[in-house]
Scaffold this motif. Structure first.
Motif, PDB file in Angstrom:
ATOM      1  N   PHE A  17       2.756 -15.550   5.573  1.00 44.32           N
ATOM      2  CA  PHE A  17       3.484 -14.501   4.862  1.00 44.32           C
ATOM      3  C   PHE A  17       4.972 -14.752   5.026  1.00 44.32           C
ATOM      4  O   PHE A  17       5.459 -14.865   6.155  1.00 44.32           O
ATOM      5  CB  PHE A  17       3.094 -13.129   5.436  1.00 44.32           C
ATOM      6  CG  PHE A  17       3.844 -11.972   4.857  1.00 44.32           C
ATOM      7  CD1 PHE A  17       3.888 -11.752   3.484  1.00 44.32           C
ATOM      8  CD2 PHE A  17       4.508 -11.079   5.684  1.00 44.32           C
ATOM      9  CE1 PHE A  17       4.577 -10.670   2.951  1.00 44.32           C
ATOM     10  CE2 PHE A  17       5.197  -9.987   5.159  1.00 44.32           C
ATOM     11  CZ  PHE A  17       5.233  -9.790   3.791  1.00 44.32           C
ATOM     12  N   GLU A  18       5.675 -14.905   3.918  1.00 40.99           N
ATOM     13  CA  GLU A  18       7.121 -15.144   3.912  1.00 40.99           C
ATOM     14  C   GLU A  18       7.510 -16.313   4.815  1.00 40.99           C
ATOM     15  O   GLU A  18       8.467 -16.239   5.580  1.00 40.99           O
ATOM     16  CB  GLU A  18       7.870 -13.862   4.299  1.00 40.99           C
ATOM     17  CG  GLU A  18       7.683 -12.772   3.260  1.00 40.99           C
ATOM     18  CD  GLU A  18       8.441 -11.496   3.577  1.00 40.99           C
ATOM     19  OE1 GLU A  18       8.736 -11.256   4.758  1.00 40.99           O
ATOM     20  OE2 GLU A  18       8.720 -10.758   2.617  1.00 40.99           O
ATOM     21  N   LEU A  43       2.196  -6.238   4.927  1.00 39.05           N
ATOM     22  CA  LEU A  43       1.881  -7.045   3.742  1.00 39.05           C
ATOM     23  C   LEU A  43       2.032  -6.171   2.501  1.00 39.05           C
ATOM     24  O   LEU A  43       1.918  -4.946   2.591  1.00 39.05           O
ATOM     25  CB  LEU A  43       0.441  -7.573   3.843  1.00 39.05           C
ATOM     26  CG  LEU A  43       0.157  -8.517   5.014  1.00 39.05           C
ATOM     27  CD1 LEU A  43      -1.315  -8.919   5.018  1.00 39.05           C
ATOM     28  CD2 LEU A  43       1.042  -9.747   4.953  1.00 39.05           C
ATOM     29  N   PRO A  44       2.290  -6.793   1.344  1.00 38.87           N
ATOM     30  CA  PRO A  44       2.454  -5.999   0.131  1.00 38.87           C
ATOM     31  C   PRO A  44       1.185  -5.219  -0.207  1.00 38.87           C
ATOM     32  O   PRO A  44       0.079  -5.742  -0.079  1.00 38.87           O
ATOM     33  CB  PRO A  44       2.732  -7.038  -0.969  1.00 38.87           C
ATOM     34  CG  PRO A  44       2.965  -8.326  -0.280  1.00 38.87           C
ATOM     35  CD  PRO A  44       2.422  -8.229   1.108  1.00 38.87           C
ATOM     36  N   THR A  54      -1.649  -5.928  -6.096  1.00 37.13           N
ATOM     37  CA  THR A  54      -0.420  -6.145  -5.312  1.00 37.13           C
ATOM     38  C   THR A  54      -0.716  -6.868  -4.004  1.00 37.13           C
ATOM     39  O   THR A  54       0.087  -7.667  -3.533  1.00 37.13           O
ATOM     40  CB  THR A  54       0.246  -4.788  -5.002  1.00 37.13           C
ATOM     41  OG1 THR A  54       0.510  -4.127  -6.225  1.00 37.13           O
ATOM     42  CG2 THR A  54       1.545  -4.966  -4.221  1.00 37.13           C
ATOM     43  N   CYS A  55      -1.880  -6.604  -3.423  1.00 30.77           N
ATOM     44  CA  CYS A  55      -2.218  -7.142  -2.095  1.00 30.77           C
ATOM     45  C   CYS A  55      -2.967  -8.468  -2.178  1.00 30.77           C
ATOM     46  O   CYS A  55      -3.523  -8.913  -1.178  1.00 30.77           O
ATOM     47  CB  CYS A  55      -3.085  -6.130  -1.361  1.00 30.77           C
ATOM     48  SG  CYS A  55      -4.664  -5.897  -2.194  1.00 30.77           S
ATOM     49  N   ALA A  97      -0.844 -14.811   1.982  1.00 32.45           N
ATOM     50  CA  ALA A  97      -0.554 -13.515   1.364  1.00 32.45           C
ATOM     51  C   ALA A  97       0.338 -13.725   0.137  1.00 32.45           C
ATOM     52  O   ALA A  97       0.739 -14.850  -0.176  1.00 32.45           O
ATOM     53  CB  ALA A  97       0.129 -12.607   2.386  1.00 32.45           C
ATOM     54  N   CYS A  98       0.615 -12.645  -0.561  1.00 33.08           N
ATOM     55  CA  CYS A  98       1.550 -12.666  -1.700  1.00 33.08           C
ATOM     56  C   CYS A  98       1.083 -13.570  -2.842  1.00 33.08           C
ATOM     57  O   CYS A  98       1.855 -14.371  -3.363  1.00 33.08           O
ATOM     58  CB  CYS A  98       2.947 -13.070  -1.273  1.00 33.08           C
ATOM     59  SG  CYS A  98       3.657 -11.975  -0.044  1.00 33.08           S
ATOM     60  N   GLN A  99      -0.166 -13.447  -3.239  1.00 37.56           N
ATOM     61  CA  GLN A  99      -0.707 -14.274  -4.325  1.00 37.56           C
ATOM     62  C   GLN A  99      -0.871 -13.487  -5.620  1.00 37.56           C
ATOM     63  O   GLN A  99      -1.636 -13.877  -6.506  1.00 37.56           O
ATOM     64  CB  GLN A  99      -2.048 -14.879  -3.897  1.00 37.56           C
ATOM     65  CG  GLN A  99      -1.936 -15.818  -2.714  1.00 37.56           C
ATOM     66  CD  GLN A  99      -1.002 -16.984  -2.997  1.00 37.56           C
ATOM     67  OE1 GLN A  99      -1.205 -17.710  -3.951  1.00 37.56           O
ATOM     68  NE2 GLN A  99       0.044 -17.131  -2.187  1.00 37.56           N
ATOM     69  N   GLU A 100      -0.154 -12.385  -5.751  1.00 35.48           N
ATOM     70  CA  GLU A 100      -0.320 -11.550  -6.950  1.00 35.48           C
ATOM     71  C   GLU A 100       0.003 -12.337  -8.221  1.00 35.48           C
ATOM     72  O   GLU A 100      -0.749 -12.282  -9.195  1.00 35.48           O
ATOM     73  CB  GLU A 100       0.574 -10.306  -6.857  1.00 35.48           C
ATOM     74  CG  GLU A 100       0.365  -9.388  -8.054  1.00 35.48           C
ATOM     75  CD  GLU A 100       1.245  -8.150  -8.019  1.00 35.48           C
ATOM     76  OE1 GLU A 100       2.210  -8.105  -7.219  1.00 35.48           O
ATOM     77  OE2 GLU A 100       0.967  -7.236  -8.805  1.00 35.48           O
TER      78      GLU A 100
END
Ligand code: FES
Length: 113
Positions: A17-18, A43-44, A54-55, A97-100
């Motif tokens: 993540f980031e 996490l988003p 979003t998640c 994470a962050c695969q939207e």
């Protein structure tokens, strides 16, 4: 007396993540998003009910159960996409994470060309 805390399996989640890798534990009856929050990792997320994506995350190792993930087609779930707000671990997990945006492209990109 049955100790229910002992009866529920706990898995180790490693989340990218980031640009950092974070590890935290998650019980089999707990969503990955919830466990991340409990570990202080924000996490988003938005709807928290498997709809908005979003998640979205990509599971690269391990598997999840996500019967309420309405926002992801089943073939994309098989490729590893998961909605962490409704995903319960079934093994130790490694995920991004962050695969939207990637999920959106995978689901709808073909309709925009
Ligand atoms: S926060 Fe909306 S699908 Fe997970």
């Amino acid at each position: 007396m049955v100790d229910t805390a002992q009866a529920v399996a706990t898995y180790t989640i490693t989340a990218e993540f980031e640009g950092d890798r974070h590890s935290f534990s998650c019980r089999a009856d707990q969503t990955v998003l919830n466990a991340a929050e409990a570990a202080g990792l924000a996490l988003p997320s938005s709807c928290c009910s498997g709809v908005c994506t979003t998640c979205a995350a990509m599971i690269t190792e391990g598997s999840v159960e996500q019967p309420d993930a309405m926002g992801v087609k089943s073939d994309l779930q098989e490729q590893g996409y998961a909605l962490l707000c409704v995903a319960f671990p079934r093994a130790d997990l490694t995920l991004k994470a962050c695969q939207e945006d990637a999920l959106y492209e995978a689901q709808f990109g073909q309709y925009q060309k």
